[in-house]
Design a protein around this motif. Sequence first.
Motif, PDB file in Angstrom:
ATOM      1  N   UNK A   1       5.458  18.672   0.488  1.00 15.95           N
ATOM      2  CA  UNK A   1       4.028  18.922   0.440  1.00 15.95           C
ATOM      3  C   UNK A   1       3.290  18.270  -0.709  1.00 15.95           C
ATOM      4  N   UNK A   2       3.980  17.556  -1.579  1.00 15.25           N
ATOM      5  CA  UNK A   2       3.328  16.929  -2.719  1.00 15.25           C
ATOM      6  C   UNK A   2       2.783  15.551  -2.335  1.00 15.25           C
ATOM      7  N   UNK A   3       1.805  15.034  -3.072  1.00 17.51           N
ATOM      8  CA  UNK A   3       1.258  13.707  -2.777  1.00 17.51           C
ATOM      9  C   UNK A   3       2.292  12.606  -2.972  1.00 17.51           C
ATOM     10  N   UNK A   4       1.973  11.431  -2.469  1.00 13.57           N
ATOM     11  CA  UNK A   4       2.905  10.309  -2.481  1.00 13.57           C
ATOM     12  C   UNK A   4       3.383   9.945  -3.881  1.00 13.57           C
ATOM     13  N   UNK A   5       2.533  10.135  -4.888  1.00 13.87           N
ATOM     14  CA  UNK A   5       2.893   9.737  -6.240  1.00 13.87           C
ATOM     15  C   UNK A   5       3.476  10.875  -7.072  1.00 13.87           C
TER      16      UNK A   5
ATOM     17  N   UNK B   1       0.878  -1.174   0.000  1.00 22.46           N
ATOM     18  CA  UNK B   1       0.000   0.000   0.000  1.00 22.46           C
ATOM     19  C   UNK B   1       0.915   1.223   0.000  1.00 22.46           C
ATOM     20  N   UNK B   2       1.241   1.713  -1.182  1.00 23.89           N
ATOM     21  CA  UNK B   2       2.237   2.781  -1.293  1.00 23.89           C
ATOM     22  C   UNK B   2       1.823   4.068  -0.581  1.00 23.89           C
ATOM     23  N   UNK B   3       0.573   4.504  -0.667  1.00 20.39           N
ATOM     24  CA  UNK B   3       0.203   5.706   0.110  1.00 20.39           C
ATOM     25  C   UNK B   3       0.410   5.516   1.610  1.00 20.39           C
TER      26      UNK B   3
END
Length: 317
Positions: free
Chosen positions: A107-111, A77-79
């Motif tokens: 501050x950017x999302x996981x992906x 589950x990468x997030x």
Amino acid sequence: MERQDRAAGAVVGSAAGDALGAPFEFGPAGAFSARFPSPGGGGEMCGGGGWEPGEATDDTQMAVHVGESLLERGGLDLPDVFARFRAWAADDPKDIGLQTEDVLTNGRPWDEAAALHFRTNHRAAGNGALMRAATSGVYFAAGGRAATMDAGRRLAALTHGDPAAWEGTALFHELLRVALDGGDPLAAVPAALAAADPGHRDRYATVLAPDWHPALATEFNGAVWPCLGSAVWALRTTASYEEAVRAAVDLGGDTDTVAAVTGALAGAYYGLTAVPTPWTAALHVPLPGTTPARVLTAADLTHLAHRLAEPPLTTPA
């Protein structure tokens, strides 16, 4: 030797190498052997440089967070892994790589976070994904070559936008898989390279070749390919877990990570009982990013490794 003994050897062996190398980080080659000239002399878990004797660093802390995510989420589950990394980074760990810190705090999302760092800095092939891969390597080994290499790439990409870092982590996963199965990871190098991305194969073929020596490296061993090459060299040129990790630390430079990667491979190959008892007795892993705060021992890491060695191989969406 039972698979679980090899799995525990990989996880505990990586942590022990990490803790052994930490006080010598960024020091010169030969500093370790100058202080501890003979194996088995005792006292090698000496501490220093801000580290307590036997204290593991961010290498092992991040590996534990990966392993616990895999178990608690029932797969990759990468997030969730990224969220655990962010909580860890926000909890003031004693050490954190500059690139990893930037990715986890931009501050950017996981992906998107790692890709943004790579576009901005154009350098993202450090060994910070390789250093934490012992737990995921154990977990995915049962799925075979393709599955473990794919998982290595995906986990590396969370913090490292350069595909060179993905391939190094994938290759490490595969060599660890072979050792966990009771095979010879050195003999498995050609097949592992054949499964690597062609755009990065030559670079890794150079550092994984039988005649390569760390003195031939063209980059600091904080980069992913000389780090992996140095670990394989240490395993190839020694005859025990202790000798391999000592050789890794004695290279100087990024000693904790080179020894952590070496320790995982050598631990999987020789098994948990090969890790010196004085090292495991002193070993402890403070774990920022958890509530309440925890400090893991070698027994805790062994238990974690045993659970990782028999996972349900599912991947939540």
